[in-house]
Motif scaffolding. Structure first.
Motif, PDB file in Angstrom:
ATOM      1  N   GLN A  38       0.847  -1.188   0.000  1.00  0.00           N
ATOM      2  CA  GLN A  38       0.000   0.000   0.000  1.00  0.00           C
ATOM      3  C   GLN A  38       0.879   1.233   0.000  1.00  0.00           C
ATOM      4  O   GLN A  38       1.660   1.444   0.937  1.00  0.00           O
ATOM      5  CB  GLN A  38      -0.937   0.015   1.202  1.00  0.00           C
ATOM      6  CG  GLN A  38      -1.975   1.115   1.148  1.00  0.00           C
ATOM      7  CD  GLN A  38      -3.108   0.892   2.126  1.00  0.00           C
ATOM      8  OE1 GLN A  38      -2.984   0.137   3.086  1.00  0.00           O
ATOM      9  NE2 GLN A  38      -4.242   1.543   1.880  1.00  0.00           N
ATOM     10  N   GLU A  43      -4.931   2.368  -2.755  1.00  0.00           N
ATOM     11  CA  GLU A  43      -5.510   1.186  -2.137  1.00  0.00           C
ATOM     12  C   GLU A  43      -4.462   0.080  -1.995  1.00  0.00           C
ATOM     13  O   GLU A  43      -3.468   0.054  -2.718  1.00  0.00           O
ATOM     14  CB  GLU A  43      -6.679   0.675  -2.988  1.00  0.00           C
ATOM     15  CG  GLU A  43      -7.886   1.587  -2.993  1.00  0.00           C
ATOM     16  CD  GLU A  43      -9.066   0.970  -3.701  1.00  0.00           C
ATOM     17  OE1 GLU A  43     -10.144   1.601  -3.701  1.00  0.00           O
ATOM     18  OE2 GLU A  43      -8.933  -0.127  -4.254  1.00  0.00           O
ATOM     19  N   GLU A  45      -2.889  -3.304  -2.652  1.00  0.00           N
ATOM     20  CA  GLU A  45      -2.931  -4.146  -3.838  1.00  0.00           C
ATOM     21  C   GLU A  45      -2.150  -5.443  -3.624  1.00  0.00           C
ATOM     22  O   GLU A  45      -1.126  -5.451  -2.929  1.00  0.00           O
ATOM     23  CB  GLU A  45      -2.363  -3.400  -5.060  1.00  0.00           C
ATOM     24  CG  GLU A  45      -0.905  -3.042  -4.964  1.00  0.00           C
ATOM     25  CD  GLU A  45      -0.332  -2.536  -6.279  1.00  0.00           C
ATOM     26  OE1 GLU A  45      -0.957  -2.745  -7.339  1.00  0.00           O
ATOM     27  OE2 GLU A  45       0.771  -1.952  -6.232  1.00  0.00           O
ATOM     28  N   ALA A  60       1.219  -9.942  -9.601  1.00  0.00           N
ATOM     29  CA  ALA A  60       0.625  -8.783 -10.251  1.00  0.00           C
ATOM     30  C   ALA A  60       1.419  -8.479 -11.512  1.00  0.00           C
ATOM     31  O   ALA A  60       2.639  -8.702 -11.560  1.00  0.00           O
ATOM     32  CB  ALA A  60       0.662  -7.583  -9.308  1.00  0.00           C
ATOM     33  N   ALA A 108      -5.952 -11.749  -4.773  1.00  0.00           N
ATOM     34  CA  ALA A 108      -5.628 -10.357  -4.493  1.00  0.00           C
ATOM     35  C   ALA A 108      -6.691  -9.627  -3.665  1.00  0.00           C
ATOM     36  O   ALA A 108      -6.611  -8.411  -3.492  1.00  0.00           O
ATOM     37  CB  ALA A 108      -5.389  -9.618  -5.798  1.00  0.00           C
TER      38      ALA A 108
END
Length: 126
Positions: A38, A43, A45, A60, A108
């Motif tokens: 973060q 936000e 993630e 990611a 996630a």
């Protein structure tokens, strides 16, 4: 029952860090473990996940090819090796563990995890 995340620090662009997520009071073998981050004003993630039972790994898109998640059951620890760091990686990094066995993008979602570490700051200077 506790998760502890550590290993953050200050590094220059292009450098590397290895984060550790150590568990006490329970065995990480039976849990899916995910690293989140973060950044200020953003936000939380999902960064990377190692799924329980089969060790399947998720990343990611922004970290794929640069970060590697691994687990050491003997040490009851999950690691996140971060290479080729850039300023965009600056954030507080958290580890989380849950009995969930995620598929597709559910890894996630912060809400599916049962335990959270306290966070470790990673700062990448340009």
């Amino acid at each position: 029952v506790q998760l502890q995340a550590f290993g953050g620090g200050l590094v220059q662009t292009g450098g590397s860090l290895r984060l550790s997520c150590a568990a006490s009071g329970f065995s990480l073998d039976y849990y899916t473990v995910t690293w989140f981050r973060q950044a200020p004003g953003k936000e939380r993630e999902g960064v990377s996940c190692i799924r329980r039972s089969d060790g399947y790994r998720y990343y990611a898109g922004s970290v794929k090819g640069r970060f590697t998640i691994s687990r050491d059951n003997a040490r009851n620890t999950v690691y996140l090796q971060m290479n080729s760091l850039g300023p965009e990686d600056t954030a507080v990094y958290y580890c989380a563990a849950g009995v969930v066995r995620p598929i597709q993008n559910s890894w996630a979602s912060p809400g599916v995890y049962d335990y959270w570490g306290q966070g470790t700051q990673v700062t990448v200077s340009s």
